[in-house]
Design a protein around this motif. Sequence first.
Motif, PDB file in Angstrom:
ATOM      1  N   ALA A   9      11.749 -49.937 -12.881  1.00  0.00           N
ATOM      2  CA  ALA A   9      12.535 -51.257 -13.013  1.00  0.00           C
ATOM      3  C   ALA A   9      13.854 -51.063 -11.810  1.00  0.00           C
ATOM      4  O   ALA A   9      14.086 -52.072 -11.097  1.00  0.00           O
ATOM      5  CB  ALA A   9      12.862 -51.428 -14.239  1.00  0.00           C
ATOM      6  N   CYS A  10      14.320 -49.909 -11.708  1.00  0.00           N
ATOM      7  CA  CYS A  10      15.718 -49.517 -10.838  1.00  0.00           C
ATOM      8  C   CYS A  10      15.229 -49.761  -9.444  1.00  0.00           C
ATOM      9  O   CYS A  10      15.886 -50.314  -8.512  1.00  0.00           O
ATOM     10  CB  CYS A  10      16.419 -48.318 -11.240  1.00  0.00           C
ATOM     11  SG  CYS A  10      17.390 -48.474 -12.807  1.00  0.00           S
ATOM     12  N   CYS A  49      15.860 -55.218 -15.057  1.00  0.00           N
ATOM     13  CA  CYS A  49      16.274 -53.968 -14.968  1.00  0.00           C
ATOM     14  C   CYS A  49      17.402 -53.433 -15.870  1.00  0.00           C
ATOM     15  O   CYS A  49      17.267 -52.443 -16.716  1.00  0.00           O
ATOM     16  CB  CYS A  49      16.770 -53.942 -13.483  1.00  0.00           C
ATOM     17  SG  CYS A  49      17.378 -52.069 -13.359  1.00  0.00           S
ATOM     18  N   ASP A  55      21.243 -48.741  -9.281  1.00  0.00           N
ATOM     19  CA  ASP A  55      19.894 -48.642  -9.394  1.00  0.00           C
ATOM     20  C   ASP A  55      19.329 -47.124  -8.760  1.00  0.00           C
ATOM     21  O   ASP A  55      18.617 -46.591  -9.483  1.00  0.00           O
ATOM     22  CB  ASP A  55      19.367 -49.857  -8.786  1.00  0.00           C
ATOM     23  CG  ASP A  55      19.315 -51.182  -9.258  1.00  0.00           C
ATOM     24  OD1 ASP A  55      19.645 -51.293 -10.576  1.00  0.00           O
ATOM     25  OD2 ASP A  55      19.333 -52.083  -8.687  1.00  0.00           O
ATOM     26  N   HIS A  70      15.259 -59.850 -11.519  1.00  0.00           N
ATOM     27  CA  HIS A  70      14.863 -58.605 -11.494  1.00  0.00           C
ATOM     28  C   HIS A  70      15.948 -57.719 -12.008  1.00  0.00           C
ATOM     29  O   HIS A  70      15.911 -56.765 -12.631  1.00  0.00           O
ATOM     30  CB  HIS A  70      14.555 -58.116  -9.778  1.00  0.00           C
ATOM     31  CG  HIS A  70      15.653 -58.756  -8.896  1.00  0.00           C
ATOM     32  ND1 HIS A  70      16.747 -58.051  -8.767  1.00  0.00           N
ATOM     33  CD2 HIS A  70      15.787 -59.595  -8.048  1.00  0.00           C
ATOM     34  CE1 HIS A  70      17.435 -58.587  -7.848  1.00  0.00           C
ATOM     35  NE2 HIS A  70      16.980 -59.470  -7.357  1.00  0.00           N
ATOM     36  N   CYS A 114      14.388 -53.407  -8.730  1.00  0.00           N
ATOM     37  CA  CYS A 114      15.766 -54.205  -8.655  1.00  0.00           C
ATOM     38  C   CYS A 114      16.485 -53.870  -7.345  1.00  0.00           C
ATOM     39  O   CYS A 114      16.921 -54.586  -6.514  1.00  0.00           O
ATOM     40  CB  CYS A 114      16.595 -53.837  -9.719  1.00  0.00           C
ATOM     41  SG  CYS A 114      17.932 -54.747 -10.004  1.00  0.00           S
ATOM     42  N   CYS A 126      17.070 -50.402 -18.427  1.00  0.00           N
ATOM     43  CA  CYS A 126      18.144 -49.635 -18.793  1.00  0.00           C
ATOM     44  C   CYS A 126      18.813 -49.522 -20.046  1.00  0.00           C
ATOM     45  O   CYS A 126      19.287 -48.294 -20.527  1.00  0.00           O
ATOM     46  CB  CYS A 126      19.455 -49.985 -17.855  1.00  0.00           C
ATOM     47  SG  CYS A 126      19.205 -49.775 -16.181  1.00  0.00           S
ATOM     48  N   CYS A 130      23.586 -54.580 -13.909  1.00  0.00           N
ATOM     49  CA  CYS A 130      22.790 -55.513 -13.723  1.00  0.00           C
ATOM     50  C   CYS A 130      22.783 -56.860 -14.671  1.00  0.00           C
ATOM     51  O   CYS A 130      22.200 -57.880 -13.896  1.00  0.00           O
ATOM     52  CB  CYS A 130      21.376 -54.851 -13.936  1.00  0.00           C
ATOM     53  SG  CYS A 130      20.837 -53.716 -12.514  1.00  0.00           S
ATOM     54  N   CYS A 184      12.307 -47.223 -16.721  1.00  0.00           N
ATOM     55  CA  CYS A 184      13.486 -47.448 -15.960  1.00  0.00           C
ATOM     56  C   CYS A 184      13.652 -47.195 -14.651  1.00  0.00           C
ATOM     57  O   CYS A 184      14.173 -47.991 -13.847  1.00  0.00           O
ATOM     58  CB  CYS A 184      14.758 -46.843 -16.822  1.00  0.00           C
ATOM     59  SG  CYS A 184      16.518 -47.429 -16.521  1.00  0.00           S
TER      60      CYS A 184
END
Length: 110
Positions: A19-20, A93, A43, A89, A23, A97, A82, A16
Amino acid sequence: MSHQQFQACIDACYACAVACDHCAASCLQEQDVKMMARCIALDMDCAQICRTAAAYMSRGSEFAAAVCKACADVCQACGEECGKHQAQHCQECAQACRRCAEECRRMATA
């Protein structure tokens, strides 16, 4: 407590966070960055608390469950924000999450 029992949650937290980070960086490249401001802020908050939660679990901290509960709340908020945006993206994300929030809630109630 051994950190191995929390490995799925630790892995979800690190995934996560990545990914954040991706993003947030991608949102900064969007046409209307101002429209993405809340997404970027969440994020950054989410990535930080995910790394913190993973560290607490890895150390077997007595406060790991409390941090994971807070992490789940931040992940949920970030995932909801998101999820409002169509960019790939943001959608990826949001998915990371949601998965992390689920794992953190499971860990916090274990």
